[in-house]
Design an enzyme around this catalytic site. Sequence first.
Site, PDB file in Angstrom:
ATOM      1  N   TYR A 142      -5.214   3.223   1.820  1.00  0.00           N
ATOM      2  CA  TYR A 142      -4.075   2.345   2.378  1.00  0.00           C
ATOM      3  C   TYR A 142      -4.099   2.521   3.684  1.00  0.00           C
ATOM      4  O   TYR A 142      -4.237   3.640   4.034  1.00  0.00           O
ATOM      5  CB  TYR A 142      -2.809   2.983   1.654  1.00  0.00           C
ATOM      6  CG  TYR A 142      -1.710   2.282   2.162  1.00  0.00           C
ATOM      7  CD1 TYR A 142      -1.363   0.830   1.782  1.00  0.00           C
ATOM      8  CD2 TYR A 142      -0.303   3.082   2.640  1.00  0.00           C
ATOM      9  CE1 TYR A 142      -0.266   0.352   2.378  1.00  0.00           C
ATOM     10  CE2 TYR A 142       0.486   2.295   3.231  1.00  0.00           C
ATOM     11  CZ  TYR A 142       0.862   0.959   3.107  1.00  0.00           C
ATOM     12  OH  TYR A 142       1.830   0.326   3.512  1.00  0.00           O
ATOM     13  N   ASP A 237      -8.802   6.630   9.694  1.00  0.00           N
ATOM     14  CA  ASP A 237      -7.150   6.570   9.463  1.00  0.00           C
ATOM     15  C   ASP A 237      -6.575   7.844   9.006  1.00  0.00           C
ATOM     16  O   ASP A 237      -6.573   8.464   7.780  1.00  0.00           O
ATOM     17  CB  ASP A 237      -6.871   5.697   8.556  1.00  0.00           C
ATOM     18  CG  ASP A 237      -5.143   5.609   8.354  1.00  0.00           C
ATOM     19  OD1 ASP A 237      -4.467   6.171   8.875  1.00  0.00           O
ATOM     20  OD2 ASP A 237      -4.862   4.384   7.632  1.00  0.00           O
ATOM     21  N   LYS A 265       2.794  10.197  10.725  1.00  0.00           N
ATOM     22  CA  LYS A 265       3.625  11.142  10.157  1.00  0.00           C
ATOM     23  C   LYS A 265       4.048  12.466  11.013  1.00  0.00           C
ATOM     24  O   LYS A 265       4.912  12.438  11.625  1.00  0.00           O
ATOM     25  CB  LYS A 265       2.893  11.574   8.807  1.00  0.00           C
ATOM     26  CG  LYS A 265       2.937  10.141   8.070  1.00  0.00           C
ATOM     27  CD  LYS A 265       2.205  10.369   6.523  1.00  0.00           C
ATOM     28  CE  LYS A 265       2.060   9.006   5.870  1.00  0.00           C
ATOM     29  NZ  LYS A 265       3.232   8.821   4.968  1.00  0.00           N
TER      30      LYS A 265
HETATM   31  C1  LIG Z   1      -3.438   6.754   5.401  1.00  0.00           C
HETATM   32  C2  LIG Z   1      -2.420   5.728   5.832  1.00  0.00           C
HETATM   33  N1  LIG Z   1      -2.367   4.855   6.987  1.00  0.00           N
HETATM   34  C3  LIG Z   1      -1.416   4.211   7.102  1.00  0.00           C
HETATM   35  C4  LIG Z   1      -0.156   4.208   6.745  1.00  0.00           C
HETATM   36  C5  LIG Z   1       1.023   3.360   7.111  1.00  0.00           C
HETATM   37  O1  LIG Z   1       1.884   4.241   7.837  1.00  0.00           O
HETATM   38  P1  LIG Z   1       3.462   3.707   8.013  1.00  0.00           P
HETATM   39  O2  LIG Z   1       4.046   3.864   6.467  1.00  0.00           O
HETATM   40  O3  LIG Z   1       4.031   4.609   8.876  1.00  0.00           O
HETATM   41  O4  LIG Z   1       3.218   2.440   8.529  1.00  0.00           O
HETATM   42  C6  LIG Z   1       0.046   5.305   5.730  1.00  0.00           C
HETATM   43  C7  LIG Z   1       1.176   5.430   5.177  1.00  0.00           C
HETATM   44  O5  LIG Z   1       1.469   6.179   3.996  1.00  0.00           O
HETATM   45  C8  LIG Z   1      -1.069   6.009   5.343  1.00  0.00           C
HETATM   46  O6  LIG Z   1      -1.107   7.291   4.427  1.00  0.00           O
END
Ligand SMILES: Cc1ncc(COP(=O)(O)O)c(C=O)c1O
Length: 424
Positions: A142, A237, A265
């Site tokens: 994700y 990511d 985060k």
């Molecule tokens: C690996 C990863 N990338 C991107 C995101 C998206 O982040 P946000 O919820 O701050 O938009 C998340 C959210 O949980 C994530 O776990």
Amino acid sequence: MNRSQEEFAKAQRIFPGGVNSPVRAFKAVGGTPLFIDCAKGAYLYDVDQHKYIDYVLSWGPMILGHAHDEVVSSVQKAITRGTSYGAPSVSETMLGALLQERVPYLEKLRMVNSGTEATMSAIRVARGYTKRDKIVKFIGCYHGHSDSFLVQAGSGIATLSLPNSPGVPESVVQNTVTLPYNDTQALTTYFEEHGEHIAAVIVEAVAGNMGLVKGDVEFIQAIRCLTKESGALMIVDDVMAGFRASYTGSMGVYEIEPDLICLGKVVGGGFPVAVFGGKAEYMDCVAPLGSVYQAGTLSGNPVAMTAGYETLIRLTPQVFTTIEQQVETLCNGLKTLAKKYAVPMQVVSVGTMFGFFFSPKPVRNFEDSTQADHELFAKVHQLLLERGVYVAPSQYEANFMSSAHTSTDIQQTLNAFEEVFAII
Ligand SMILES: Cc1ncc(COP(=O)(O)O)c(C=O)c1O
């Protein structure tokens, strides 16, 4: 009706599904989501005055626990100096420099407000730099909810069984290629055929959105080699795994240098902060230096920068190791209990993250994760809640430990699991 149920009924008249982010609605596990009154240290307190040992930690950020006294005190001071300037401030440079120090390949970076923004901007940089369109992502990873990524994403989308989202034009995802996670052969074959059209491969090297699944060393190394050979960029990511999979994030596990990395985060210490950055050669394409456009009214917000900085300076290698040891104790305890009660359970941990699947075989990709017993998970989740333990409300999510969790918390958690395993 308890207070959480009353509040949920009210919220459903205001927000779609009663929530401001889908997974909070407890769809995967049933029941009513808890409405939280306050949080301190390792604990959440709901509006019905129940206390929970929290392993969700706002989905990862609260690595020092909730409302850490010193972080709160610094944030309070920052607020009195104005909550947003829309102009450069020293707080941005301080957090930026600290990130450069911790993550060596962050030669240049930009602050944004969410992980979604970070990944969306990173692929724009990759496309702008390479002048190519195709992005490769992996099934079950994700990367936030921007259009290009809403193809076979895990987590909330998996929980709600939405393989794609209506509202995302086909033309947008035409250039998003999805391949199975941990499948080096599929990746190699794709590169052999289409390598020269690929702008970037984006990956959660330690994936947390199909449950916790660690990328194989061979697979992550293959991404590095194939992208380098074909002139594509490797984007890691680390929104979730940053400062969690290891002290420096997932790349500390593999000792690989990506071209671009996305953080989120933990970097914001519970405030809306995320980052994309990497080699200066790529980041210098970003406006105003270059022509790849990216901007944000509240980006680099001084209060959020303070929360991130004050959190990260307290996350020393020693503090990190202590949290890691708590994860190990908990996971070893869970494995022992699973054996004792003959529960087919896979327990996984990486750094300060952990997860469990009700599956007789190890989970290596999204398909394995979907095959785990989600009904049993829902039952266990409910029974744990009744015993004051708050784990992520979906088997497609990871769990987290903080420096505020004590050995007593771990023991109480294991006692709760034991009671649950004895009756399921
Ligand atoms: C690996 C990863 N990338 C991107 C995101 C998206 O982040 P946000 O919820 O701050 O938009 C998340 C959210 O949980 C994530 O776990």
